[in-house]
Design a protein around this motif. Structure first.
Motif, PDB file in Angstrom:
ATOM      1  N   MET A  99       0.813  -1.223   0.000  1.00 20.09           N
ATOM      2  CA  MET A  99       0.000   0.000   0.000  1.00 20.09           C
ATOM      3  C   MET A  99       0.849   1.277   0.000  1.00 20.09           C
ATOM      4  N   GLN A 100       1.850   1.338   0.869  1.00 22.17           N
ATOM      5  CA  GLN A 100       2.648   2.555   0.966  1.00 22.17           C
ATOM      6  C   GLN A 100       3.346   2.912  -0.354  1.00 22.17           C
ATOM      7  N   PRO A 101       3.993   1.946  -1.031  1.00 24.87           N
ATOM      8  CA  PRO A 101       4.600   2.302  -2.324  1.00 24.87           C
ATOM      9  C   PRO A 101       3.581   2.780  -3.357  1.00 24.87           C
ATOM     10  N   ASN A 102       2.386   2.196  -3.345  1.00 34.62           N
ATOM     11  CA  ASN A 102       1.352   2.646  -4.275  1.00 34.62           C
ATOM     12  C   ASN A 102       0.862   4.047  -3.928  1.00 34.62           C
ATOM     13  N   LEU A 103       0.703   4.336  -2.640  1.00 36.18           N
ATOM     14  CA  LEU A 103       0.304   5.685  -2.220  1.00 36.18           C
ATOM     15  C   LEU A 103       1.366   6.713  -2.613  1.00 36.18           C
ATOM     16  N   GLN A 104       2.625   6.383  -2.385  1.00 34.92           N
ATOM     17  CA  GLN A 104       3.718   7.293  -2.750  1.00 34.92           C
ATOM     18  C   GLN A 104       3.759   7.527  -4.253  1.00 34.92           C
ATOM     19  N   SER A 105       3.529   6.479  -5.004  1.00 30.43           N
ATOM     20  CA  SER A 105       3.522   6.599  -6.456  1.00 30.43           C
ATOM     21  C   SER A 105       2.373   7.487  -6.931  1.00 30.43           C
ATOM     22  N   MET A 106       1.198   7.340  -6.296  1.00 34.10           N
ATOM     23  CA  MET A 106       0.061   8.202  -6.651  1.00 34.10           C
ATOM     24  C   MET A 106       0.391   9.662  -6.372  1.00 34.10           C
ATOM     25  N   LEU A 120      -9.296   9.592  -4.041  1.00 40.21           N
ATOM     26  CA  LEU A 120      -9.070   8.611  -5.098  1.00 40.21           C
ATOM     27  C   LEU A 120      -9.151   7.187  -4.552  1.00 40.21           C
ATOM     28  N   VAL A 121      -8.520   6.938  -3.415  1.00 38.32           N
ATOM     29  CA  VAL A 121      -8.520   5.597  -2.819  1.00 38.32           C
ATOM     30  C   VAL A 121      -9.912   5.207  -2.327  1.00 38.32           C
ATOM     31  N   LEU A 122     -10.637   6.150  -1.731  1.00 43.56           N
ATOM     32  CA  LEU A 122     -11.997   5.834  -1.289  1.00 43.56           C
ATOM     33  C   LEU A 122     -12.895   5.500  -2.481  1.00 43.56           C
ATOM     34  N   ASN A 123     -12.629   6.123  -3.611  1.00 45.92           N
ATOM     35  CA  ASN A 123     -13.401   5.871  -4.824  1.00 45.92           C
ATOM     36  C   ASN A 123     -12.977   4.566  -5.503  1.00 45.92           C
ATOM     37  N   GLN A 124     -11.671   4.265  -5.465  1.00 46.58           N
ATOM     38  CA  GLN A 124     -11.126   3.076  -6.125  1.00 46.58           C
ATOM     39  C   GLN A 124     -10.111   2.389  -5.212  1.00 46.58           C
ATOM     40  N   PRO A 125     -10.574   1.636  -4.215  1.00 46.32           N
ATOM     41  CA  PRO A 125      -9.663   1.033  -3.237  1.00 46.32           C
ATOM     42  C   PRO A 125      -8.591   0.111  -3.820  1.00 46.32           C
ATOM     43  N   LEU A 126      -8.879  -0.502  -4.952  1.00 50.64           N
ATOM     44  CA  LEU A 126      -7.882  -1.416  -5.517  1.00 50.64           C
ATOM     45  C   LEU A 126      -6.625  -0.705  -6.009  1.00 50.64           C
ATOM     46  N   LEU A 127      -6.679   0.621  -6.096  1.00 54.38           N
ATOM     47  CA  LEU A 127      -5.463   1.361  -6.433  1.00 54.38           C
ATOM     48  C   LEU A 127      -4.380   1.124  -5.383  1.00 54.38           C
ATOM     49  N   LYS A 129      -3.556  -1.587  -4.303  1.00 51.62           N
ATOM     50  CA  LYS A 129      -2.865  -2.817  -4.689  1.00 51.62           C
ATOM     51  C   LYS A 129      -2.154  -2.691  -6.030  1.00 51.62           C
ATOM     52  N   ASN A 130      -2.789  -2.016  -6.992  1.00 48.54           N
ATOM     53  CA  ASN A 130      -2.270  -2.130  -8.354  1.00 48.54           C
ATOM     54  C   ASN A 130      -1.906  -0.829  -9.059  1.00 48.54           C
ATOM     55  N   PHE A 131      -1.738   0.258  -8.343  1.00 50.54           N
ATOM     56  CA  PHE A 131      -1.406   1.497  -9.044  1.00 50.54           C
ATOM     57  C   PHE A 131      -0.079   1.375  -9.789  1.00 50.54           C
ATOM     58  N   ARG A 132       0.960   0.947  -9.089  1.00 47.00           N
ATOM     59  CA  ARG A 132       2.289   0.879  -9.718  1.00 47.00           C
ATOM     60  C   ARG A 132       2.368  -0.204 -10.790  1.00 47.00           C
ATOM     61  N   SER A 133       1.709  -1.334 -10.574  1.00 41.34           N
ATOM     62  CA  SER A 133       1.864  -2.462 -11.499  1.00 41.34           C
ATOM     63  C   SER A 133       0.930  -2.407 -12.699  1.00 41.34           C
ATOM     64  N   VAL A 134      -0.229  -1.775 -12.567  1.00 40.72           N
ATOM     65  CA  VAL A 134      -1.206  -1.777 -13.658  1.00 40.72           C
ATOM     66  C   VAL A 134      -1.514  -0.362 -14.161  1.00 40.72           C
ATOM     67  N   ILE A 135      -1.923   0.498 -13.259  1.00 43.29           N
ATOM     68  CA  ILE A 135      -2.404   1.824 -13.665  1.00 43.29           C
ATOM     69  C   ILE A 135      -1.274   2.702 -14.195  1.00 43.29           C
ATOM     70  N   ARG A 136      -0.173   2.772 -13.471  1.00 51.22           N
ATOM     71  CA  ARG A 136       0.921   3.647 -13.902  1.00 51.22           C
ATOM     72  C   ARG A 136       1.452   3.273 -15.292  1.00 51.22           C
ATOM     73  N   PRO A 137       1.683   1.992 -15.601  1.00 53.28           N
ATOM     74  CA  PRO A 137       2.112   1.668 -16.971  1.00 53.28           C
ATOM     75  C   PRO A 137       1.093   2.095 -18.033  1.00 53.28           C
TER      76      PRO A 137
END
Length: 163
Positions: A99-106, A120-127, A129-137
């Motif tokens: 979670m922390q690395p994904n929050l920092q990346s956001m 953003l997290v309250l709207n899309q909690p799965l971020l 888990k997957n911000f760095r691996s899926v969303i950011r790319p």
């Protein structure tokens, strides 16, 4: 906190739960219920949505992750509860490792302040888990292909957080 019929319903739906496991799981569920101030119905919905909660350690995983997430996102109890009820699987994510690395990346990549990240997290909690691996790319591809700058990326993510 869970009736015998609730436990039976869970065991029927998830036959991997045995009576022996139930004896160790119920105290853990009681701790989760108390810590998050859940009703019996809310706890039941979490267990049915995420039976894997039974394998998560309360004092070693769930409690520290919730505490750190609550602090990082500045969540009050009702918002924390809302987050967990909307996506109970985040109870299994390690805060420091996931979670922390994904929050920092956001914060860094999109340029969001604490309030923006919380929303953003309250709207899309799965971020979490997957911000760095899926969303950011995906955002990197859009940024490159469409020649977008950071402010345009931020507007896109805030408008369509499921990108």
């Amino acid at each position: 906190f869970l009736s015998d019929s609730d436990v039976l319903q869970i065991m029927i739906r998830f036959p991997t739960f045995t009576n022996r496991q139930t004896e160790t799981i119920l105290p853990k569920l009681a701790s989760i219920k108390s810590y998050l101030n859940l009703t019996r119905s809310e706890l039941k919905s979490i267990v049915l949505a995420f039976p894997g909660i039974a394998s998560c350690g309360f004092t070693t995983n769930i409690q520290p992750s919730c505490k750190n997430l609550r602090k990082a996102l500045k969540l009050d109890t009702p918002k924390m509860k809302q987050l967990i009820l909307s996506q109970p699987q985040i109870l299994s994510l390690g805060f420091k490792s996931v979670m922390q690395p994904n929050l920092q990346s956001m914060r860094h990549y999109i340029g969001l302040n604490d309030e923006g990240v919380q929303k953003l997290v309250l709207n899309q909690p799965l971020l979490l888990k997957n911000f760095r691996s899926v969303i950011r790319p995906n955002l990197e591809s859009l940024k490159k292909d469409l020649k977008l700058d950071k402010s345009q990326i931020r507007k896109m993510v805030l408008r369509w957080p499921k990108l």
